[in-house]
Design an enzyme around this catalytic site. Sequence first.
Site, PDB file in Angstrom:
ATOM      1  N   GLN A  61       0.814  -1.209   0.000  1.00 57.24           N
ATOM      2  CA  GLN A  61       0.000   0.000   0.000  1.00 57.24           C
ATOM      3  C   GLN A  61       0.851   1.264   0.000  1.00 57.24           C
ATOM      4  OE1 GLN A  61      -3.516  -0.198  -0.422  1.00 57.24           O
ATOM      5  NE2 GLN A  61      -2.544  -2.135  -0.938  1.00 57.24           N
ATOM      6  N   HIS A 106       1.535   3.000  -3.361  1.00 60.57           N
ATOM      7  CA  HIS A 106       0.476   3.708  -4.065  1.00 60.57           C
ATOM      8  C   HIS A 106       0.730   5.203  -4.134  1.00 60.57           C
ATOM      9  CE1 HIS A 106      -2.788   1.117  -5.285  1.00 60.57           C
ATOM     10  NE2 HIS A 106      -2.779   0.474  -4.136  1.00 60.57           N
ATOM     11  N   GLU A 136      -8.696   1.408   6.015  1.00 63.52           N
ATOM     12  CA  GLU A 136      -9.278   0.987   4.738  1.00 63.52           C
ATOM     13  C   GLU A 136      -9.150  -0.535   4.583  1.00 63.52           C
ATOM     14  OE1 GLU A 136      -8.583   1.985  -0.018  1.00 63.52           O
ATOM     15  OE2 GLU A 136      -6.985   2.349   1.433  1.00 63.52           O
ATOM     16  N   HIS A 137      -7.931  -1.036   4.726  1.00 63.60           N
ATOM     17  CA  HIS A 137      -7.656  -2.474   4.679  1.00 63.60           C
ATOM     18  C   HIS A 137      -7.149  -2.916   6.049  1.00 63.60           C
ATOM     19  CE1 HIS A 137      -6.640  -0.801   0.619  1.00 63.60           C
ATOM     20  NE2 HIS A 137      -7.445  -1.771   0.221  1.00 63.60           N
ATOM     21  N   ASP A 143      -7.454  -6.545  -3.651  1.00 61.59           N
ATOM     22  CA  ASP A 143      -7.334  -5.526  -4.688  1.00 61.59           C
ATOM     23  C   ASP A 143      -7.747  -6.053  -6.056  1.00 61.59           C
ATOM     24  OD1 ASP A 143      -6.527  -3.440  -3.135  1.00 61.59           O
ATOM     25  OD2 ASP A 143      -4.396  -3.598  -3.618  1.00 61.59           O
ATOM     26  N   HIS A 179     -51.871  21.006   7.572  1.00 62.95           N
ATOM     27  CA  HIS A 179     -51.709  19.551   7.534  1.00 62.95           C
ATOM     28  C   HIS A 179     -52.948  18.863   8.098  1.00 62.95           C
ATOM     29  CE1 HIS A 179     -47.555  20.517   6.686  1.00 62.95           C
ATOM     30  NE2 HIS A 179     -47.164  19.249   6.736  1.00 62.95           N
TER      31      HIS A 179
END
Length: 424
Positions: A254, A257, A322-323, A356, A415
């Site tokens: 990761q 990235h 995230e992971h 992934d 109403h």
Amino acid sequence: MKIYQQSLIEMKKVVKRYTQQTTDLKIEKIVREILANVRQKKDQALREYELKFDQTKIQDFEIPAEQLTAALNEISPALKQALEHAKKNITSFHQMELENGFIDTHVPGIIRGQKVTPLERVGLYVPGGTAAYPSTILMTALPAKIAGVDQVIMVTPPQKTGIAPAVLAAAKIAGVDAVYQVGGAQAIAALAYGTESIPAVNKIVGPGNIFVATAKKQVFGQVAIDMVAGPSEIGILADETADPKELAADLLSQAEHDKRARPMLITNSLELAQKVSQAVDDQLQRLPRKEIAAASVADRGFIAVMNSIPEMFALMNEVAPEHLEIQLADPAQYLSLIRNAGSVFLGRYASEPLGDYLAGPNHVLPTGGTAKFSSPLGVYDFVKKTQFIQFSQPALKADLADITKLARTEGLEGHARAVEQRFK
């Protein structure tokens, strides 16, 4: 990697510094100007921005359908097989997310219900800067197709040598209806507002850089978005039984990235922490994207050594990664301890890249702590729900007093009278 040995209370303060999302006012201003320009000048603005940012002169934004077919024939049989394999697994997983509406008729004279309707048109943003991501096309297009979206269109930054055949082939395999070569915040503006060449969509999904994420945030309300995705993250929970070289490799998967990616390890073993830190340094030297990964590790990576497994999970739930990899003996037994995570990988052989590319669950996931309230991309992101009611006269009369009481309590006489009119 930095190694911390502090109390749970102090470590929660530390991880907040690593994971909190920040707003760059300069980027916010730049993106706001891009959105306004595209909204006003449409295709002309897109061409100007593509020349400025991607050094590419664009005549026709749409990639001809025959070019997608040619790309599918151009890629290697092995790559085609891998894409088809991933499509099969992603499809089988996301088909289980399909929802049906319901009708409730258990009270005589009353019908209540909910209908599920696919969105008409969605836009997929597929990054194309430092790397090409055919896997992202499968992960975003296939759930939309399964949901029944009428038209799935895709935008991706143009390349001087042409868009990678793997990207176009993936679009063909996933059933994307149209592909446009435009990227950055200007692509998000085109999807949100529409131009002469690119139709406006109901929802924009897919990851991108900080300009793309900022643009998605700013057009929200004009269109729907999946999430404001930040840099990639991986959190690993491991004890002394884990292999430090494998953990290091997963952290770097990761880190490569983005320089702003967040690789994080939480363990109860100082010895493991030291071995993983050394393994990260060793493996960095042989990584092709060394410069990116090294910056991520140095600026955003950390290892926390806690006193116990419950403390490890308590801290990781604060991170809300995230992971999340659980590299502990019998990892499935710890699922109940996980409250906040995008996607969970259980055991030694569930390395993060499995998710992934091939396992089937989506890789478009909440980042920056948003897993505390957000979910992975799924079929449910491409539908909307409409509720309906029908009452008979006796059923409405039975509820008349309660309806009018509530309406008048709120000071809304109109109403109350609207319902009473049915009985005059």
